[in-house]
Design a protein around this motif. Structure first.
Motif, PDB file in Angstrom:
ATOM      1  N   ARG A 630       0.224   4.015   4.591  1.00 28.33           N
ATOM      2  CA  ARG A 630      -0.532   3.419   4.995  1.00 28.33           C
ATOM      3  C   ARG A 630      -2.254   3.269   4.801  1.00 28.33           C
ATOM      4  NH1 ARG A 630      -0.095   0.187   9.361  1.00 28.33           N
ATOM      5  NH2 ARG A 630      -2.344  -0.520   8.975  1.00 28.33           N
ATOM      6  N   ASP A 631      -1.952   4.834   3.870  1.00 27.63           N
ATOM      7  CA  ASP A 631      -2.917   5.551   3.072  1.00 27.63           C
ATOM      8  C   ASP A 631      -3.135   4.995   1.555  1.00 27.63           C
ATOM      9  OD1 ASP A 631      -3.710   6.541   5.671  1.00 27.63           O
ATOM     10  OD2 ASP A 631      -2.327   8.333   5.025  1.00 27.63           O
ATOM     11  N   LEU A 632      -2.283   4.182   1.037  1.00 28.56           N
ATOM     12  CA  LEU A 632      -2.638   3.716  -0.187  1.00 28.56           C
ATOM     13  C   LEU A 632      -2.331   2.267  -0.212  1.00 28.56           C
ATOM     14  CD1 LEU A 632       0.414   6.739  -1.650  1.00 28.56           C
ATOM     15  CD2 LEU A 632      -1.576   7.165  -1.221  1.00 28.56           C
ATOM     16  N   GLN A 633      -2.830   2.564  -1.690  1.00 30.86           N
ATOM     17  CA  GLN A 633      -3.212   1.110  -2.305  1.00 30.86           C
ATOM     18  C   GLN A 633      -2.737   1.503  -3.615  1.00 30.86           C
ATOM     19  OE1 GLN A 633      -6.862  -0.587  -2.345  1.00 30.86           O
ATOM     20  NE2 GLN A 633      -6.264  -2.817  -3.477  1.00 30.86           N
ATOM     21  N   VAL A 634      -1.892  -0.007  -4.124  1.00 28.67           N
ATOM     22  CA  VAL A 634      -1.717   0.756  -5.664  1.00 28.67           C
ATOM     23  C   VAL A 634      -2.354  -0.389  -5.983  1.00 28.67           C
ATOM     24  CG1 VAL A 634       0.137   0.049  -7.408  1.00 28.67           C
ATOM     25  CG2 VAL A 634       0.699   1.204  -5.404  1.00 28.67           C
ATOM     26  N   THR A 635      -3.259  -0.414  -7.504  1.00 29.28           N
ATOM     27  CA  THR A 635      -3.759  -1.937  -8.417  1.00 29.28           C
ATOM     28  C   THR A 635      -3.580  -1.225  -9.435  1.00 29.28           C
ATOM     29  OG1 THR A 635      -5.717  -0.174  -8.705  1.00 29.28           O
ATOM     30  CG2 THR A 635      -6.053  -0.871  -7.019  1.00 29.28           C
ATOM     31  N   GLU A 636      -3.569  -2.042 -10.578  1.00 28.76           N
ATOM     32  CA  GLU A 636      -2.966  -2.525 -12.194  1.00 28.76           C
ATOM     33  C   GLU A 636      -3.198  -0.654 -12.518  1.00 28.76           C
ATOM     34  OE1 GLU A 636      -1.499  -4.739 -14.385  1.00 28.76           O
ATOM     35  OE2 GLU A 636      -0.921  -4.995 -12.542  1.00 28.76           O
ATOM     36  N   ASP A 637      -4.394  -0.240 -12.154  1.00 27.83           N
ATOM     37  CA  ASP A 637      -4.839   1.351 -13.122  1.00 27.83           C
ATOM     38  C   ASP A 637      -4.618   2.362 -12.759  1.00 27.83           C
ATOM     39  OD1 ASP A 637      -6.388   0.663 -11.109  1.00 27.83           O
ATOM     40  OD2 ASP A 637      -8.426   1.297 -11.838  1.00 27.83           O
ATOM     41  N   LEU A 641      -5.870   6.710  -2.456  1.00 29.03           N
ATOM     42  CA  LEU A 641      -5.943   7.217  -1.641  1.00 29.03           C
ATOM     43  C   LEU A 641      -7.163   6.283  -0.822  1.00 29.03           C
ATOM     44  CD1 LEU A 641      -5.614   9.033   1.321  1.00 29.03           C
ATOM     45  CD2 LEU A 641      -6.541  10.898  -0.156  1.00 29.03           C
ATOM     46  N   VAL A 642      -6.927   5.585  -0.016  1.00 28.62           N
ATOM     47  CA  VAL A 642      -8.481   5.177   0.998  1.00 28.62           C
ATOM     48  C   VAL A 642      -8.415   5.439   1.979  1.00 28.62           C
ATOM     49  CG1 VAL A 642      -8.542   2.987   1.961  1.00 28.62           C
ATOM     50  CG2 VAL A 642      -7.275   3.063  -0.225  1.00 28.62           C
ATOM     51  N   THR A 643      -9.879   6.101   2.016  1.00 28.88           N
ATOM     52  CA  THR A 643     -10.471   6.143   3.418  1.00 28.88           C
ATOM     53  C   THR A 643     -11.390   5.742   3.789  1.00 28.88           C
ATOM     54  OG1 THR A 643     -11.820   7.967   2.268  1.00 28.88           O
ATOM     55  CG2 THR A 643      -9.295   9.001   2.336  1.00 28.88           C
ATOM     56  N   THR A 644     -11.833   5.859   5.186  1.00 28.43           N
ATOM     57  CA  THR A 644     -13.546   5.646   5.110  1.00 28.43           C
ATOM     58  C   THR A 644     -14.294   5.788   4.768  1.00 28.43           C
ATOM     59  OG1 THR A 644     -13.899   7.286   7.045  1.00 28.43           O
ATOM     60  CG2 THR A 644     -12.624   5.559   7.677  1.00 28.43           C
ATOM     61  N   GLY A 645     -14.807   6.824   3.919  1.00 24.43           N
ATOM     62  CA  GLY A 645     -15.506   7.091   2.542  1.00 24.43           C
ATOM     63  C   GLY A 645     -14.931   6.148   1.311  1.00 24.43           C
ATOM     64  N   GLY A 646     -14.034   5.645   1.350  1.00 24.66           N
ATOM     65  CA  GLY A 646     -13.753   5.383   0.355  1.00 24.66           C
ATOM     66  C   GLY A 646     -12.354   5.583  -1.433  1.00 24.66           C
ATOM     67  N   LYS A 647     -12.861   5.023  -1.849  1.00 23.07           N
ATOM     68  CA  LYS A 647     -11.200   5.366  -2.406  1.00 23.07           C
ATOM     69  C   LYS A 647     -11.580   5.727  -3.813  1.00 23.07           C
ATOM     70  CE  LYS A 647     -10.282   1.255  -3.348  1.00 23.07           C
ATOM     71  NZ  LYS A 647      -9.788   0.161  -4.624  1.00 23.07           N
ATOM     72  N   ARG A 648      -9.970   6.858  -4.004  1.00 26.03           N
ATOM     73  CA  ARG A 648      -9.876   8.031  -4.627  1.00 26.03           C
ATOM     74  C   ARG A 648      -8.769   7.763  -5.667  1.00 26.03           C
ATOM     75  NH1 ARG A 648     -10.350  12.325  -1.000  1.00 26.03           N
ATOM     76  NH2 ARG A 648      -8.521  14.206  -1.504  1.00 26.03           N
ATOM     77  N   ARG A 649      -8.869   8.158  -7.071  1.00 26.90           N
ATOM     78  CA  ARG A 649      -7.397   8.046  -7.284  1.00 26.90           C
ATOM     79  C   ARG A 649      -6.732   9.456  -7.426  1.00 26.90           C
ATOM     80  NH1 ARG A 649      -6.257   5.621 -14.189  1.00 26.90           N
ATOM     81  NH2 ARG A 649      -4.054   5.890 -13.509  1.00 26.90           N
ATOM     82  N   ARG A 666       4.807  -0.453   3.866  1.00 26.31           N
ATOM     83  CA  ARG A 666       3.385  -0.501   3.822  1.00 26.31           C
ATOM     84  C   ARG A 666       2.312  -0.192   2.902  1.00 26.31           C
ATOM     85  NH1 ARG A 666       3.782  -6.440   3.933  1.00 26.31           N
ATOM     86  NH2 ARG A 666       5.699  -7.209   4.916  1.00 26.31           N
ATOM     87  N   GLY A 667       1.653  -0.506   2.152  1.00 29.96           N
ATOM     88  CA  GLY A 667       0.151   0.264   2.252  1.00 29.96           C
ATOM     89  C   GLY A 667      -1.620  -0.376   3.281  1.00 29.96           C
ATOM     90  N   ALA A 668      -2.512   0.246   2.648  1.00 34.46           N
ATOM     91  CA  ALA A 668      -2.822  -0.031   3.232  1.00 34.46           C
ATOM     92  C   ALA A 668      -3.948  -1.123   3.213  1.00 34.46           C
ATOM     93  CB  ALA A 668      -4.353   1.323   2.552  1.00 34.46           C
ATOM     94  N   ASP A 669      -3.539  -1.933   2.415  1.00 32.78           N
ATOM     95  CA  ASP A 669      -3.277  -3.323   2.123  1.00 32.78           C
ATOM     96  C   ASP A 669      -2.622  -4.282   3.033  1.00 32.78           C
ATOM     97  OD1 ASP A 669      -1.454  -2.777   0.473  1.00 32.78           O
ATOM     98  OD2 ASP A 669      -2.456  -3.741  -1.076  1.00 32.78           O
ATOM     99  N   MET A 670      -1.418  -3.277   3.693  1.00 35.14           N
ATOM    100  CA  MET A 670      -0.739  -4.334   4.730  1.00 35.14           C
ATOM    101  C   MET A 670       0.557  -5.137   3.737  1.00 35.14           C
ATOM    102  SD  MET A 670      -1.081  -3.106   7.193  1.00 35.14           S
ATOM    103  CE  MET A 670       0.349  -3.897   8.029  1.00 35.14           C
ATOM    104  N   ARG A 671       0.556  -4.903   2.297  1.00 31.71           N
ATOM    105  CA  ARG A 671       1.093  -4.917   1.655  1.00 31.71           C
ATOM    106  C   ARG A 671       2.434  -4.808   0.805  1.00 31.71           C
ATOM    107  NH1 ARG A 671      -2.368  -7.500  -3.586  1.00 31.71           N
ATOM    108  NH2 ARG A 671      -3.960  -9.135  -2.573  1.00 31.71           N
ATOM    109  N   PRO A 672       3.475  -4.667   0.635  1.00 31.93           N
ATOM    110  CA  PRO A 672       4.627  -3.895  -0.128  1.00 31.93           C
ATOM    111  C   PRO A 672       4.007  -2.931  -1.626  1.00 31.93           C
ATOM    112  CG  PRO A 672       5.668  -5.911   0.109  1.00 31.93           C
ATOM    113  CD  PRO A 672       3.941  -6.387   0.432  1.00 31.93           C
ATOM    114  N   LEU A 673       4.246  -1.370  -0.260  1.00 34.17           N
ATOM    115  CA  LEU A 673       3.885  -0.533  -1.186  1.00 34.17           C
ATOM    116  C   LEU A 673       5.283  -0.306  -2.441  1.00 34.17           C
ATOM    117  CD1 LEU A 673       1.807   1.546  -1.588  1.00 34.17           C
ATOM    118  CD2 LEU A 673       2.964   3.360  -0.262  1.00 34.17           C
TER     119      LEU A 673
END
Length: 856
Positions: A630-637, A641-649, A666-673
């Motif tokens: 739930r702390d992770l988000q996968v993008t094209e690049d 790691l998604v935190t209240t202070g922002g994101k870092r790769r 599921r990830g931080a955006d609630m999509r299947p991870l």
């Protein structure tokens, strides 16, 4: 003291005078002083103590030479009188009933005012003096250095014995010293004028009679611009004095620089400073110390290492960096002087041996005392002890084996009551630190991880054999995993049947998308058993998410913290660098030249995971975050790691969760991870360690073919044997297994954590009938193994020791640099202990663990 260049420094050392015949403190200093140079030698409060004063020195080498010269001079004068010189915080044998105060009005007044406090002062310290520009600077420096003094105290700890008894402290001198009304952390004043006003108020109150009676851990001089370190025990080793002097001078220099920069004074509370000193006095270098940042408890090697690293600019400027670094490493390697005294006592249980060793060690000599052949060992604890076929510590005749003799003498002194008390203290420490394993059986609350008090010893010779064999095995398994998800050569060549791999419970098609040139097995946990003094067998391979590294590290720290009598022998391999070695292995999977290459995280399912305590511990020691899906988000690049202070790769994830759970998360955006993460792995956007699909190589059927893998891929003979294994999928082997059900151990191929195992010789007829039905129905899901007599090891069971079956989980880290694999067999091996009457050691089946001492 003053100098135009680097700050000058000097040392005062206090020594005990002992009678070489009785080994007791001897009030004979008055017979020595007439033969000594008065400028460098002086009497102390007690007539059994003598003080030396070095000239002012510019370099640490110069200081060390003077310290050794003064010690030699003392010995040369004392020995003809039948006296010895001891550098230690306390001397083990001392009589407090005599009136042995040195002559002089000041000492006589102190005796009148302070009574028992004065009679108790059979203690010795080492004081270091360092130049500062003026007394206002001195007061500021004192406040800024105070938060680090407990580390210097731990380095000096040399006083475990007091009046013939082990106090349980590494520095009992600190406990005696702390009774003075003006001892402890320095006063919270900021200028010399405020300091002088405080001194006058204390004199007016009748608490002290002169400024020299301010016994703070660090203080400004009353007359000259220097600061004086007073917290340390007298050090048996000259090198320890030099180390402490070097660190203290660098601390003084850093404090002066911080003052010049206008940095604020530290805000550590007096109560916390005092508590940190107490912990250092209790633990020395053998238990945790207080890190005031937090605060938290950390291991001494970590805290000392951080201090040396912090002071590197000042040490380099002083020309002391390489020397202090080498001295600090050597001190941590040999342990505190208190621990060495306890080891000497453990040889034969004689405090006279300790005194003899202190006299020799004070002059830099080693003293070896062989134990007598016949010594009664732990009779109460070993009552009714019945060793199995092979017990690692006790012979079939009931005698303790030589390598464990010193340990059992220490256990004998503790006795059952002492062991019960230590066990209770251990559980208290575990609760305080949250050392748990669970939840278990569907319960909501994790249980304490069972830790035994009696360590296991693995000899240097055994470890050498294991290192080579384990590295060989993991190399072959790595090639196998790459092969079966790639060209499948070993299957085409008929070395391993294709059906064995294709039907493997751990096979996962996601393993096919892992790039072919990456390390798949970053962390392997290999389980071994021992059935004879000279034979180790591999029992199982764990290549998915093996646990135990953190429990091994923590068991060392916890057991040592509650068993102060039980000091490891010299040469036990330390564990403090293991998290750093793990982090290095993880980073080797990243592109070191790309931005954020060192952004690593430990991927966990969270508090519901049975080993979540270990996840947090390892992440903390590696300096990386613990994340959940739930702390992770996968993008094209990449993966972020998604935190209240922002994101870092993130560049790498150390996977500590089941891959099926990960694929369904599921990830931080609630999509299947899961699928998105696997795609990022396949495109090289993130490294996932251990790799998906590793389970194809670690089930109990594939295990039978590992010797063939070693021959096939490496063209080598296996260095470690396996337990003879019979795949039930093979018709001939299945017939043999069904005919010998009551002789074999039956294991489901997909059974983990000891689940589903049936031990034929111990099973009821109904169990054997049921397992026969299961094997006939699904033969590919079962293997059988010959019954192995697991070695046993003494384990405390409430009021005595009993033999319990043990195995050893060893860990191998694998890195890859420049296209070449590097294997690191780390010493954080976990000895797992079966419950009473059982042969199954798994924690999920009630098993526990022991601290494992691997010798160099």
């Amino acid at each position: 003291m003053s100098g135009a260049g680097k700050p000058l420094l000097g040392v005062e050392e206090e020594f005990h005078v002992v009678d070489l015949e009785t080994r007791q403190a001897a009030p004979e200093v008055d017979s020595l002083l007439p033969e000594l140079d008065g400028a460098e030698f002086a009497r102390e409060l007690q007539r059994s103590l003598v003080e030396t004063n070095t000239p002012v020195c510019e370099t640490l080498d110069e200081l060390g030479a003077h310290l050794r010269r003064l010690r030699r001079r003392l010995e040369s004068v004392a020995e003809p009188h039948g006296l010895g010189i001891v550098a230690a915080g306390t001397v083990p044998l001392v009589d407090l009933t005599g009136d042995d105060i040195s002559a002089g009005a000041r000492y006589e007044k102190m005796q009148h005012e302070y009574q028992m406090l004065v009679r108790e002062q059979h203690i010795c310290g080492a004081q270091v003096h360092v130049d500062v520009p003026d007394r206002d600077t001195a007061v500021q420096v004192v406040r800024r250095v105070a938060p680090y003094l407990h580390i210097l105290l731990a380095l000096s700890a040399s006083s475990p014995y007091w009046r013939g008894n082990d106090t349980g402290y590494a520095s009992y001198r600190s406990m005696v010293w702390s009774r003075w009304p003006t001892s402890g952390p320095p006063a919270t004043v900021e200028t010399a004028a405020e300091y002088d006003a405080m001194v006058q108020e204390l004199i007016a109150s009748g608490t002290i009679s002169d400024p020299g009676m301010l016994y703070f851990d660090i203080r400004p001089s009353a007359h000259v611009p220097t600061v004086e370190l007073r917290v340390c025990d007298a050090c048996t080793e000259v090198d320890d004095v030099v180390l402490i002097a070097g660190l203290f001078r660098a601390l003084v220099c850093k404090a002066g620089e911080d003052l010049a920069k206008g940095l604020p004074l530290p805000t550590s509370r007096q109560e916390l400073l005092r508590s940190a000193n107490w912990r250092a006095a209790r633990s020395g270098l053998e238990g945790d110390l207080v890190d005031l940042v937090g605060p938290s408890l950390v291991s001494p090697p970590l805290l000392v290492g951080q201090l040396v690293d912090m002071l590197r600019p000042q040490l380099e400027e002083l020309g002391d960096w390489e020397q202090v670094l080498a001295l600090s490493q050597a001190t941590l390697e040999r342990g505190s002087a208190a621990a060495r005294q306890r080891r000497m006592f453990g040889r034969r249980g004689r405090l006279t041996d300790v005194v003899d060793a202190l006299v020799a060690n004070t002059q830099g000599r080693l003293l070896s005392i062989e134990p007598p052949v016949e010594v009664p060992l732990a009779r109460e604890l070993l009552a009714d002890y019945r060793p199995g076929t092979f017990d690692e510590a006790v012979s079939n005749g009931g005698t303790v084996l030589p390598q464990y003799g010193w340990m059992f003498r220490a256990l004998e002194r503790l006795g059952p009551r002492g062991m019960v008390a230590a066990e209770s203290a251990l559980e208290t420490e575990q609760r305080a630190r949250g050392v748990t394993f669970g939840p278990e059986d569907g319960t909501a609350e994790a249980r304490l991880f069972p830790l035994d008090l009696v360590p296991r010893i693995v000899s240097a010779e055994d470890w050498h054999v294991l290192e080579a064999g384990l590295a060989q095995r993991v190399r072959a398994l790595e090639l196998f995993v790459r092969d079966v998800y790639g060209e499948r050569r070993i299957l085409h060549d008929g070395v391993v049947p294709a059906a064995v791999v294709d039907a493997a419970p751990g096979r996962n098609r996601e393993g096919e998308i892992v790039p072919g040139d990456v390390v798949r097995i970053a962390v392997a946990g290999i389980d071994l058993v021992r059935d004879a003094p000279d034979r180790w067998l591999v029992l199982e391979d764990n290549l998915r998410v093996p646990s135990g590294i953190g429990y091994s590290i923590m068991s060392r720290r916890l057991v040592r913290s509650v068993m102060s009598d039980l000091e490891p022998p010299t040469g036990v391999v330390g564990l403090e660098d293991v998290p750093g070695r793990l982090r290095a292995a993880l980073l080797s999977a990243t592109d070191s030249g790309s931005p954020g290459a060192d952004e690593v995280a430990l991927l966990s399912s969270g508090p519901s995971d049975s080993a979540f305590f270990e996840h947090r511990l390892l992440a903390d020691r590696m300096g990386v975050p613990v994340v959940t899906p739930r702390d992770l988000q996968v993008t094209e690049d990449g993966v972020y790691l998604v935190t209240t202070g922002g994101k870092r790769r993130l560049s790498a994830l150390y996977r500590r969760m089941d891959e099926k759970d990960l694929m369904n998360a599921r990830g931080a955006d609630m999509r299947p991870l899961g699928r998105a993460l696997a795609s990022a792995v396949s495109r090289g956007r993130v490294a996932l360690l251990n790799a998906l699909g590793n389970g194809v190589a670690d089930d109990k059927l594939v295990y039978a073919y590992v010797p063939d893998m070693i021959a096939y891929y490496l063209d080598e003979t296996p260095l470690l044997d396996i337990v003879p294994t019979y795949p039930c999928v093979d018709d001939e082997r299945r017939a043999e297994v069904l005919d010998r059900l009551d002789e074999l151990v039956l294991k489901p191929v997909d059974g983990y954590g000891g689940s589903g195992i049936v031990i034929g010789p111990h099973a009821e007829r109904s169990e054997l009938t049921e397992v026969e039905k299961l094997i006939r129905a699904e033969p590919a899901m079962w293997v059988a193994q010959d019954m192995v007599s697991l070695s046993t090891h003494p384990t405390f069971s409430g009021n005595r020791l009993e033999p319990r079956a043990v195995d050893l989980r060893a860990f191998v880290f694998q890195s890859q640099y420049g296209g070449r694999a590097h294997l690191d067999v780390v010493p954080a091996a976990l000895s797992r202990v079966a419950p009473s009457g059982s042969l199954i050691v798994n924690s999920s089946r009630g098993g526990g663990a022991k601290d494992t001492w691997i010798l160099r």
